[in-house]
Scaffold this active site. Structure first.
Site, PDB file in Angstrom:
ATOM      1  N   ASP A  58       0.778  -1.094  -0.009  1.00  0.00           N
ATOM      2  CA  ASP A  58       0.061   0.176   0.173  1.00  0.00           C
ATOM      3  C   ASP A  58       0.978   1.225  -0.116  1.00  0.00           C
ATOM      4  O   ASP A  58       1.673   1.242   0.794  1.00  0.00           O
ATOM      5  CB  ASP A  58      -0.878   0.167   1.159  1.00  0.00           C
ATOM      6  CG  ASP A  58      -2.087  -1.000   1.068  1.00  0.00           C
ATOM      7  OD1 ASP A  58      -2.930  -0.963   0.472  1.00  0.00           O
ATOM      8  OD2 ASP A  58      -1.925  -2.100   2.082  1.00  0.00           O
ATOM      9  N   HIS A  98      -7.703   5.432   0.590  1.00  0.00           N
ATOM     10  CA  HIS A  98      -8.389   5.362   1.727  1.00  0.00           C
ATOM     11  C   HIS A  98      -7.935   5.219   3.044  1.00  0.00           C
ATOM     12  O   HIS A  98      -6.561   5.174   2.977  1.00  0.00           O
ATOM     13  CB  HIS A  98      -9.433   3.881   1.537  1.00  0.00           C
ATOM     14  CG  HIS A  98      -8.272   2.889   1.702  1.00  0.00           C
ATOM     15  ND1 HIS A  98      -7.307   2.253   0.549  1.00  0.00           N
ATOM     16  CD2 HIS A  98      -7.900   1.601   2.455  1.00  0.00           C
ATOM     17  CE1 HIS A  98      -6.798   1.105   0.693  1.00  0.00           C
ATOM     18  NE2 HIS A  98      -7.186   0.969   2.094  1.00  0.00           N
ATOM     19  N   ASP A 106      -7.416  -4.489  10.260  1.00  0.00           N
ATOM     20  CA  ASP A 106      -6.737  -3.380  10.184  1.00  0.00           C
ATOM     21  C   ASP A 106      -5.912  -3.358  11.611  1.00  0.00           C
ATOM     22  O   ASP A 106      -6.559  -3.203  12.693  1.00  0.00           O
ATOM     23  CB  ASP A 106      -7.737  -2.039  10.203  1.00  0.00           C
ATOM     24  CG  ASP A 106      -8.175  -1.877   8.721  1.00  0.00           C
ATOM     25  OD1 ASP A 106      -7.542  -2.520   7.881  1.00  0.00           O
ATOM     26  OD2 ASP A 106      -8.994  -1.059   8.619  1.00  0.00           O
ATOM     27  N   GLU A 191     -10.997  -1.386  -2.290  1.00  0.00           N
ATOM     28  CA  GLU A 191     -11.750  -2.113  -3.303  1.00  0.00           C
ATOM     29  C   GLU A 191     -12.811  -0.976  -3.965  1.00  0.00           C
ATOM     30  O   GLU A 191     -13.523  -0.206  -3.392  1.00  0.00           O
ATOM     31  CB  GLU A 191     -12.559  -3.151  -2.335  1.00  0.00           C
ATOM     32  CG  GLU A 191     -11.581  -4.136  -1.764  1.00  0.00           C
ATOM     33  CD  GLU A 191     -12.265  -5.312  -1.017  1.00  0.00           C
ATOM     34  OE1 GLU A 191     -11.824  -6.368  -0.846  1.00  0.00           O
ATOM     35  OE2 GLU A 191     -13.324  -4.838  -0.190  1.00  0.00           O
ATOM     36  N   LYS A 296      -9.202  -3.661  -7.516  1.00  0.00           N
ATOM     37  CA  LYS A 296      -9.838  -4.966  -6.574  1.00  0.00           C
ATOM     38  C   LYS A 296     -11.232  -4.874  -6.446  1.00  0.00           C
ATOM     39  O   LYS A 296     -11.778  -3.821  -6.033  1.00  0.00           O
ATOM     40  CB  LYS A 296      -9.063  -4.842  -5.418  1.00  0.00           C
ATOM     41  CG  LYS A 296      -9.380  -6.127  -4.473  1.00  0.00           C
ATOM     42  CD  LYS A 296      -8.322  -6.270  -3.379  1.00  0.00           C
ATOM     43  CE  LYS A 296      -8.241  -5.179  -2.296  1.00  0.00           C
ATOM     44  NZ  LYS A 296      -7.681  -5.488  -1.140  1.00  0.00           N
ATOM     45  N   THR A 343     -11.258 -10.912  -4.759  1.00  0.00           N
ATOM     46  CA  THR A 343     -10.948 -11.527  -3.566  1.00  0.00           C
ATOM     47  C   THR A 343     -11.582 -13.088  -3.078  1.00  0.00           C
ATOM     48  O   THR A 343     -12.093 -13.369  -4.281  1.00  0.00           O
ATOM     49  CB  THR A 343     -11.181 -10.723  -2.583  1.00  0.00           C
ATOM     50  OG1 THR A 343     -12.563 -10.453  -2.553  1.00  0.00           O
ATOM     51  CG2 THR A 343     -10.568  -9.354  -2.817  1.00  0.00           C
ATOM     52  N   GLU A 382      -6.763 -12.943  -4.962  1.00  0.00           N
ATOM     53  CA  GLU A 382      -6.208 -12.909  -3.668  1.00  0.00           C
ATOM     54  C   GLU A 382      -7.213 -13.581  -2.783  1.00  0.00           C
ATOM     55  O   GLU A 382      -8.337 -13.861  -2.723  1.00  0.00           O
ATOM     56  CB  GLU A 382      -5.832 -11.644  -3.223  1.00  0.00           C
ATOM     57  CG  GLU A 382      -6.890 -10.589  -3.067  1.00  0.00           C
ATOM     58  CD  GLU A 382      -6.360  -9.309  -2.591  1.00  0.00           C
ATOM     59  OE1 GLU A 382      -6.802  -8.646  -1.712  1.00  0.00           O
ATOM     60  OE2 GLU A 382      -5.542  -8.602  -3.465  1.00  0.00           O
ATOM     61  N   ASN A 383      -6.556 -13.928  -1.480  1.00  0.00           N
ATOM     62  CA  ASN A 383      -7.387 -14.375  -0.319  1.00  0.00           C
ATOM     63  C   ASN A 383      -8.057 -13.242   0.357  1.00  0.00           C
ATOM     64  O   ASN A 383      -7.436 -12.250   0.502  1.00  0.00           O
ATOM     65  CB  ASN A 383      -6.474 -15.463   0.502  1.00  0.00           C
ATOM     66  CG  ASN A 383      -5.187 -14.802   1.270  1.00  0.00           C
ATOM     67  OD1 ASN A 383      -4.445 -14.340   0.262  1.00  0.00           O
ATOM     68  ND2 ASN A 383      -5.095 -14.930   2.308  1.00  0.00           N
ATOM     69  N   ALA A 384      -9.167 -13.562   0.905  1.00  0.00           N
ATOM     70  CA  ALA A 384     -10.020 -12.394   1.747  1.00  0.00           C
ATOM     71  C   ALA A 384      -9.238 -12.361   2.948  1.00  0.00           C
ATOM     72  O   ALA A 384      -9.372 -11.153   3.607  1.00  0.00           O
ATOM     73  CB  ALA A 384     -11.598 -12.700   1.824  1.00  0.00           C
ATOM     74  N   LEU A 385      -9.078 -13.445   3.642  1.00  0.00           N
ATOM     75  CA  LEU A 385      -8.538 -13.231   5.250  1.00  0.00           C
ATOM     76  C   LEU A 385      -7.383 -14.051   5.261  1.00  0.00           C
ATOM     77  O   LEU A 385      -6.969 -15.192   4.421  1.00  0.00           O
ATOM     78  CB  LEU A 385      -9.583 -13.755   5.980  1.00  0.00           C
ATOM     79  CG  LEU A 385     -10.908 -13.449   5.970  1.00  0.00           C
ATOM     80  CD1 LEU A 385     -11.890 -14.035   6.894  1.00  0.00           C
ATOM     81  CD2 LEU A 385     -10.971 -11.895   6.477  1.00  0.00           C
ATOM     82  N   ARG A 418      -1.432 -12.257   4.527  1.00  0.00           N
ATOM     83  CA  ARG A 418      -0.243 -11.022   4.177  1.00  0.00           C
ATOM     84  C   ARG A 418       0.938 -11.524   4.892  1.00  0.00           C
ATOM     85  O   ARG A 418       0.865 -12.624   5.799  1.00  0.00           O
ATOM     86  CB  ARG A 418      -0.697  -9.721   4.604  1.00  0.00           C
ATOM     87  CG  ARG A 418      -0.614  -9.223   5.989  1.00  0.00           C
ATOM     88  CD  ARG A 418      -1.158  -7.970   6.189  1.00  0.00           C
ATOM     89  NE  ARG A 418      -2.521  -7.474   5.704  1.00  0.00           N
ATOM     90  CZ  ARG A 418      -2.469  -6.600   4.786  1.00  0.00           C
ATOM     91  NH1 ARG A 418      -1.507  -6.136   4.237  1.00  0.00           N
ATOM     92  NH2 ARG A 418      -3.797  -6.060   4.377  1.00  0.00           N
TER      93      ARG A 418
END
Length: 441
Positions: A58, A98, A106, A191, A296, A343, A382-385, A418
């Site tokens: 980011d 954002h 987060d 997103e 995304k 995602t 990508e994976n969401a979680l 991540r």
């Protein structure tokens, strides 16, 4: 001999999918420096050894342009990119417009630039609003063409930010291909969606969320569009953040979403979102005309197996008229030579059996990817979680290497969410997963 099996499948063959790893949210500190550079170097070397192609990071608007509208400070990112380059890895850079903080995962808080929030203190309608007030997570698309940011529109400010990034990174990182792609943030958490389910406002999974169109600019747009029919306001019977569909008059089976007014509203609501995405991506295409750009698209899989698709609807991803919003998004991205990044690639229906929210992540993933393949537009996922579950790895492999388009299309790359202690502590399974994604080269 290398092991290319995962679950019941042999993944040694094509397609060969490069894997990127998303860096921690707080990789660049509040003082615009790399957080723990020595520790990061060690982790990046481990990723390189695992066969990872590169990292995604980011590039926070609130860090780079945080102090003044005329001042860009890229020093922290130049130092970071130097470390990544030294590790022999590539970079996907995310233009993150954002706020970080107040959503799932987060771990740090990075607000919008201070000069922007000062404007918001005087005019809260620059932010998306629900019926109770503003959400300062992302600027409302209603102001895209309003000169409310020190005489500039948000679209002009986003474009200037991207131009500044290019001018600072072009010679050393963009032209040599170290930066292999640019992802452009189009909404909360980067997103293309409305901030319809913010934990900061009390939303809890798997509830439906709320529509986000009560700022004066969005209300004016809706009133103008619906004036002839007298449909100038958002639904007032769509529940609250933590409602279930059947508890609301709008989202219950056969409810307001299926009426002419409901279809009009949902079409306007999603149409404005896609228009916003197109406006930002058009500017990104003009700036980054020699590097791959992407956006995304969120995988909102709860309530997917209901007729009203309530959670998707409040996020701007359902129209109620039988037309796939994902197909419309794919066309918008294709028109801007951009890639469709989706995602929830790791989600399995079997893991959601006990969930009361009629979840179908596999069905949603298939719909979205097929919409992109049929457009056609290039894809990634990508994976969401965060996960280190071998079952999740297996699902990702099936979604990327076994689910192909009609003419053999497949995702261009996969991003793992991540980098952190969990990944480093389970590097063996991850290395085998990466090997399977790449296949026998």
């Amino acid at each position: 001999m290398a092991d290319f099996r995962f679950g019941n499948y042999d993944f040694s063959g094509p397609p060969h999918i490069p894997v990127y790893v998303m860096l921690p949210l707080g990789t660049i500190s509040e003082t615009n420096e790399v957080t723990d550079p020595d520790g990061l170097r060690t982790q990046l070397q481990a990723l390189k050894g695992a066969g990872v192609e590169g990292v995604m990071v980011d590039c926070w608007w609130g860090r780079v342009q945080g102090k003044d509208s005329d001042l860009y400070d890229w020093d922290g990112y130049k130092a970071l990119f130097s470390i990544v380059k030294g590790a022999g890895l590539k970079i996907k850079a995310v233009m993150s417009f954002h706020k970080c903080g107040g959503n799932v995962g987060d771990t740090v808080t990075i607000p919008l630039p201070k000069w922007v929030t000062l404007i918001g203190d005087q005019n809260s309608d620059i932010y998306y609003k629900d019926r109770s007030g503003p959400n300062d997570e992302y600027l409302s698309l209603g102001i895209d063409n309003e000169t409310v940011l020190n005489g500039h529109t948000p679209l002009q400010v986003y474009e200037s930010y991207m131009q500044s990034f290019k001018s600072n990174m072009d010679e050393e990182y963009l032209k040599p291909g170290i930066i292999s792609g640019i992802e452009v943030g189009l909404g909360p958490t980067g997103e293309l969606r409305y901030p319809s389910y913010p934990q900061s406002k009390g939303w809890r999974y798997p509830n439906i969320g709320e529509f986000q169109c009560e700022d004066k600019y969005m209300k004016k747009s809706l009133a103008t569009m619906g004036q002839a029919q007298g449909w100038g306001a958002a639904p007032q019977d769509a529940g609250t953040y933590n409602s279930m569909p059947q508890e609301t008059l709008f989202f219950k089976d056969g409810g307001g979403y299926s009426t002419p007014y409901g279809k009009f509203f949902l079409s306007w609501y999603s149409g404005k979102l896609i228009e916003h995405g197109g406006n930002v991506m058009q500017r990104a295409k003009g700036v980054f005309n020699d590097v791959e750009i992407s956006a995304k698209v969120p995988g909102i899989y709860w309530w997917y197996d209901t007729k009203s698709h309530a959670a998707e609807a409040t996020a701007g991803l359902f129209t109620g008229d039988g037309n796939s919003v994902y197909r419309s998004i794919a066309r918008m991205l294709a028109n801007n030579n951009a890639l469709f990044n989706f995602t929830c690639a790791e989600m399995r229906n079997v893991d959601k059996i006990v969930d009361p929210a009629y979840c179908n992540p596999e069905g949603l993933f298939t719909e979205a990817l097929n919409a992109a393949y049929n457009c056609p537009v290039p894809t990634a996922c990508e994976n969401a979680l965060p996960t280190s579950d071998p079952n999740a790895y297996s699902q990702i492999l099936k979604n990327t290497k076994l689910m192909l388009g009609a003419t053999g299309q497949h995702v261009r790359f996969f991003t793992y969410l991540r980098l952190g202690a969990d990944l480093m502590g389970n590097l063996g399974d991850f290395t085998r997963f990466v090997r399977c994604m790449r296949g026998r080269l």
